[in-house]
Write an enzyme that holds these catalytic residues in place. Structure first.
Site, PDB file in Angstrom:
ATOM      1  N   ASP A 143       0.824  -1.218   0.000  1.00  0.00           N
ATOM      2  CA  ASP A 143       0.000   0.000   0.000  1.00  0.00           C
ATOM      3  C   ASP A 143       0.857   1.266   0.000  1.00  0.00           C
ATOM      4  O   ASP A 143       0.511   2.260  -0.639  1.00  0.00           O
ATOM      5  CB  ASP A 143      -0.885   0.042   1.257  1.00  0.00           C
ATOM      6  CG  ASP A 143      -2.200  -0.719   1.089  1.00  0.00           C
ATOM      7  OD1 ASP A 143      -2.719  -0.745  -0.038  1.00  0.00           O
ATOM      8  OD2 ASP A 143      -2.702  -1.265   2.088  1.00  0.00           O
TER       9      ASP A 143
ATOM     10  N   SER B 147      -7.793  15.572   5.194  1.00  0.00           N
ATOM     11  CA  SER B 147      -7.459  16.952   4.842  1.00  0.00           C
ATOM     12  C   SER B 147      -8.488  17.936   5.405  1.00  0.00           C
ATOM     13  O   SER B 147      -9.626  17.556   5.709  1.00  0.00           O
ATOM     14  CB  SER B 147      -7.410  17.077   3.324  1.00  0.00           C
ATOM     15  OG  SER B 147      -8.687  16.775   2.803  1.00  0.00           O
TER      16      SER B 147
ATOM     17  N   CYS C 195       0.902  14.133   9.231  1.00  0.00           N
ATOM     18  CA  CYS C 195       0.255  15.409   9.561  1.00  0.00           C
ATOM     19  C   CYS C 195       1.155  16.269  10.417  1.00  0.00           C
ATOM     20  O   CYS C 195       1.157  17.482  10.309  1.00  0.00           O
ATOM     21  CB  CYS C 195      -1.070  15.164  10.255  1.00  0.00           C
ATOM     22  SG  CYS C 195      -0.911  14.080  11.687  1.00  0.00           S
TER      23      CYS C 195
ATOM     24  N   ALA D 297      -9.941  20.274   3.712  1.00  0.00           N
ATOM     25  CA  ALA D 297     -11.036  20.451   2.741  1.00  0.00           C
ATOM     26  C   ALA D 297     -12.103  19.380   2.934  1.00  0.00           C
ATOM     27  O   ALA D 297     -13.308  19.695   2.993  1.00  0.00           O
ATOM     28  CB  ALA D 297     -10.475  20.400   1.319  1.00  0.00           C
TER      29      ALA D 297
ATOM     30  N   GLU E 251      -9.538  15.212  12.828  1.00  0.00           N
ATOM     31  CA  GLU E 251      -8.065  15.286  12.948  1.00  0.00           C
ATOM     32  C   GLU E 251      -7.556  15.629  11.557  1.00  0.00           C
ATOM     33  O   GLU E 251      -7.561  14.782  10.663  1.00  0.00           O
ATOM     34  CB  GLU E 251      -7.487  13.942  13.391  1.00  0.00           C
ATOM     35  CG  GLU E 251      -8.038  13.416  14.704  1.00  0.00           C
ATOM     36  CD  GLU E 251      -7.440  14.094  15.929  1.00  0.00           C
ATOM     37  OE1 GLU E 251      -6.447  14.830  15.774  1.00  0.00           O
ATOM     38  OE2 GLU E 251      -7.982  13.891  17.024  1.00  0.00           O
TER      39      GLU E 251
HETATM   40  P1  NAD Z   1      -8.653  13.102   2.363  1.00  0.00           P
HETATM   41  O1  NAD Z   1      -9.334  14.195   3.105  1.00  0.00           O
HETATM   42  O2  NAD Z   1      -8.490  13.216   0.915  1.00  0.00           O
HETATM   43  O3  NAD Z   1      -9.393  11.702   2.598  1.00  0.00           O
HETATM   44  C1  NAD Z   1      -9.555  11.144   3.880  1.00  0.00           C
HETATM   45  C2  NAD Z   1     -10.698  10.137   3.861  1.00  0.00           C
HETATM   46  O4  NAD Z   1     -11.923  10.815   3.607  1.00  0.00           O
HETATM   47  C3  NAD Z   1     -10.591   9.047   2.791  1.00  0.00           C
HETATM   48  O5  NAD Z   1     -10.948   7.815   3.385  1.00  0.00           O
HETATM   49  C4  NAD Z   1     -11.630   9.477   1.759  1.00  0.00           C
HETATM   50  O6  NAD Z   1     -12.186   8.406   1.027  1.00  0.00           O
HETATM   51  C5  NAD Z   1     -12.684  10.094   2.649  1.00  0.00           C
HETATM   52  N1  NAD Z   1     -13.587  11.065   1.998  1.00  0.00           N
HETATM   53  C6  NAD Z   1     -13.320  11.878   0.946  1.00  0.00           C
HETATM   54  N2  NAD Z   1     -14.390  12.670   0.690  1.00  0.00           N
HETATM   55  C7  NAD Z   1     -15.333  12.352   1.606  1.00  0.00           C
HETATM   56  C8  NAD Z   1     -16.650  12.832   1.867  1.00  0.00           C
HETATM   57  N3  NAD Z   1     -17.196  13.803   1.138  1.00  0.00           N
HETATM   58  N4  NAD Z   1     -17.335  12.294   2.892  1.00  0.00           N
HETATM   59  C9  NAD Z   1     -16.795  11.325   3.655  1.00  0.00           C
HETATM   60  N5  NAD Z   1     -15.558  10.823   3.460  1.00  0.00           N
HETATM   61  C10 NAD Z   1     -14.828  11.336   2.445  1.00  0.00           C
HETATM   62  O7  NAD Z   1      -7.237  12.938   3.119  1.00  0.00           O
HETATM   63  P2  NAD Z   1      -6.001  12.071   2.646  1.00  0.00           P
HETATM   64  O8  NAD Z   1      -5.408  12.733   1.450  1.00  0.00           O
HETATM   65  O9  NAD Z   1      -6.380  10.640   2.607  1.00  0.00           O
HETATM   66  O10 NAD Z   1      -4.993  12.228   3.895  1.00  0.00           O
HETATM   67  C11 NAD Z   1      -4.030  13.226   4.000  1.00  0.00           C
HETATM   68  C12 NAD Z   1      -4.504  14.312   4.934  1.00  0.00           C
HETATM   69  O11 NAD Z   1      -4.782  13.750   6.220  1.00  0.00           O
HETATM   70  C13 NAD Z   1      -3.467  15.383   5.183  1.00  0.00           C
HETATM   71  O12 NAD Z   1      -4.085  16.648   5.133  1.00  0.00           O
HETATM   72  C14 NAD Z   1      -2.989  15.086   6.597  1.00  0.00           C
HETATM   73  O13 NAD Z   1      -2.460  16.208   7.265  1.00  0.00           O
HETATM   74  C15 NAD Z   1      -4.228  14.575   7.224  1.00  0.00           C
HETATM   75  N6  NAD Z   1      -3.923  13.793   8.420  1.00  0.00           N
HETATM   76  C16 NAD Z   1      -4.210  14.287   9.653  1.00  0.00           C
HETATM   77  C17 NAD Z   1      -3.871  13.576  10.804  1.00  0.00           C
HETATM   78  C18 NAD Z   1      -4.147  14.102  12.195  1.00  0.00           C
HETATM   79  O14 NAD Z   1      -4.091  13.318  13.138  1.00  0.00           O
HETATM   80  N7  NAD Z   1      -4.437  15.380  12.364  1.00  0.00           N
HETATM   81  C19 NAD Z   1      -3.232  12.341  10.669  1.00  0.00           C
HETATM   82  C20 NAD Z   1      -2.948  11.878   9.394  1.00  0.00           C
HETATM   83  C21 NAD Z   1      -3.306  12.602   8.268  1.00  0.00           C
END
Ligand code: NAD
Length: 477
Positions: A77, A214, A269, A216, A235
């Site tokens: 992965d 993220s 993050c 967004a 988070e």
């Molecule tokens: P992402 O926001 O693109 O996706 C995260 C999850 O959300 C995925 O499982 C995705 O399928 C799901 N998703 C997408 N759209 C959705 C919707 N409309 N409704 C419900 N679920 C939806 O994030 P990513 O690119 O997978 O991860 C990277 C981000 O995560 C970075 O911004 C990073 O900083 C953050 N992050 C934060 C922490 C923390 O503890 N604060 C830890 C790890 C990563």
């Protein structure tokens, strides 16, 4: 996703090939799973915490038996071999810790007595778990971030529907095989596959949602949860600063900063993404930084010993490159790196920039890549102001041999975790509570005991020990 069916093709970060697929589970499937989870939770929620802890221990045993295959899948992965097996080992530890602590967390919660306001009324608190917790997790640390909320939710007495990222789903099958060896958890930890559509269905079918991802997407998740009037624990991203004071031990500061900013290819993050260095030691710091950076290797050149793995998510290279290019266009100087290497997968070399300013995207937006931008400061007040000049508030770091001064600087940072003389300690210390500030998150701490107690609602049982008052209480007489 292919348009004709509901499969999502999955890319291998090392080869760049799409060699795996999952299905996007529909909202009716998720609804059906939630119905079964809700039914199963009724018995799970009334088990004693000790019994739930024992069953989590059984899951830890089963997980450990499957740890090798889970770690192998995880390395496909993420393109990370050694760390994937460490990630599996850490997950076993987390399971064992919650299993062992479940009973004592509930013991500590016990509260009963007489009301101070109305002493004839005796109260007792009962803790009621949310029936079904939805967990939506990202791709950067796929296993750990899928289970870091799910395990304490189970310990609290909830059922869970977990949707890991569609970018890194290979670990799900071996994880389900381990789970299948614990029939006591049937219908309680439900792992589903899919992308945003399935994620939205999880929010529609559950009673509280834990989201890691993220900003967004977090904003969409929060709005969706609000429309259903369910809590959302978020988070989100970060833009963590480090302040290196003039009395810091330069070699050790550089070591900690590189581990945080460059390790895991900057895909965490709490990676440091902004480095502020005292002008008194700037040149010496820069020399040592470049010396240590020059010793690092990419895993495309040295698969068995390299330090920096590929980017997991191919589109991330566009974000990284556009920020680097924009910075250079505005006057930044690239001291190392600055361009990706396409070797099937995509590797981004450790990159050091100077002459950056807060007008540049590289200092304002999350990069999520192995980039170290340097800024010189002349006073510690200036460094604190720069560190706080951001919409994010995840964590930060301070380097100084004067621990009191470091703590005083740390206390002024608008973040939820400060590492002193190291970096990103919140990524390895799970038993200390913290909150995210600003756009980096919302809701109770996922760390420490609050990681479990946030899934409990308090019900007050109030017993009148005197005669009840009559309606005359409200009389005008
Ligand atoms: P992402 O926001 O693109 O996706 C995260 C999850 O959300 C995925 O499982 C995705 O399928 C799901 N998703 C997408 N759209 C959705 C919707 N409309 N409704 C419900 N679920 C939806 O994030 P990513 O690119 O997978 O991860 C990277 C981000 O995560 C970075 O911004 C990073 O900083 C953050 N992050 C934060 C922490 C923390 O503890 N604060 C830890 C790890 C990563």
């Amino acid at each position: 996703m292919s348009p004709s069916d509901n499969t999502i093709k999955v890319r291998n970060p090392v080869t760049g090939e799409y060699d795996y697929e999952i299905s996007e589970q529909s909202s009716s499937e998720i609804y059906e799973i939630a119905t079964q989870a809700r039914a199963a939770q009724k018995n799970w929620g009334i088990l004693s915490p000790r019994e739930r802890g024992r069953i989590l221990g059984l899951f830890a045993d089963a997980f450990e038996r499957h740890a090798k295959t889970i770690g192998d899948a995880l390395s496909r992965d993420t393109g990370r071999r050694a760390f994937s097996h460490l990630e599996a080992a850490i997950t076993v530890q987390i399971l064992r810790t919650w299993g062992a602590n479940c009973e004592s967390v509930f013991e500590d919660l016990k509260s009963e007595g007489a009301s101070q306001q109305v002493p004839t009324v005796h109260f007792r608190h009962v803790f009621v778990p949310y029936p079904v917790v939805g967990v939506i997790s990202p791709w950067n640390v796929p296993l750990l971030l899928a289970l870091i909320d799910s395990i304490p939710a189970l310990a609290a007495g909830s059922a869970v529907i977990l949707k890991p990222s569609e970018v890194t789903p290979r670990f799900i099958e071996p994880l389900k095989a381990a789970l299948g060896e614990v029939p006591e958890l049937e219908s309680l930890l439900n792992i589903v596959t899919g992308g945003p559509v399935t994620g939205a269905a999880v929010i529609d079918s559950t009673d509280v949602v834990c989201f890691t991802g993220s900003v967004a997407t977090g904003q969409k998740v929060a709005a969706h949860a609000a429309s259903r009037f369910i809590p959302a624990f978020l988070e989100l991203g970060g833009k963590d600063p480090a302040i290196v004071c003039e009395d810091a031990c330069i070699e050790l500061a550089v070591r900690g900063i590189i581990r945080s900013a460059i390790g895991m290819t900057g895909q965490t993050c709490q990676s440091l993404e902004r480095i502020y260095v005292s002008d008194k030691i700037y040149e010496e710091f820069k020399t040592e930084l470049l010396r240590q950076i020059d010793q690092l290797t990419l895993t495309c050149d040295a698969p068995d010993s390299g330090d920096i793995g590929p980017l997991i998510f191919a589109k991330q290279v566009d974000t990284i490159q556009s920020q680097v290019d924009e910075a250079v266009k505005q006057g930044a100087l690239v001291l190392r790196g600055g361009k990706p290497r396409h070797e099937g997968g995509i590797w981004y070399p450790p990159t050091v920039l100077e002459h950056v300013t807060h007008d540049m995207l590289i200092m304002r937006e999350e990069t999520f890549g192995p980039i170290i931008p340097l800024i010189k400061f002349t006073s510690e007040d200036e460094a604190i102001a720069l560190a706080n000049d951001t919409t994010f508030g995840l964590s930060g770091a301070v380097f100084s041999q004067d621990l009191e001064k470091a703590a005083a600087i740390g206390a002024q940072l608008e973040v939820g975790g400060v590492s002193i003389n190291d970096a990103s300690l919140t990524g390895v210390v799970n038993d200390v509570e913290k909150n995210s500030f600003k756009l980096s998150g919302l809701g109770g701490s996922r760390m420490g005991r609050a990681g479990l107690t946030r899934f409990l609602r308090k019900r007050a049982l109030l017993t009148q020990t005197a005669e009840p008052a009559s309606v005359k209480l409200y009389s005008e007489a």
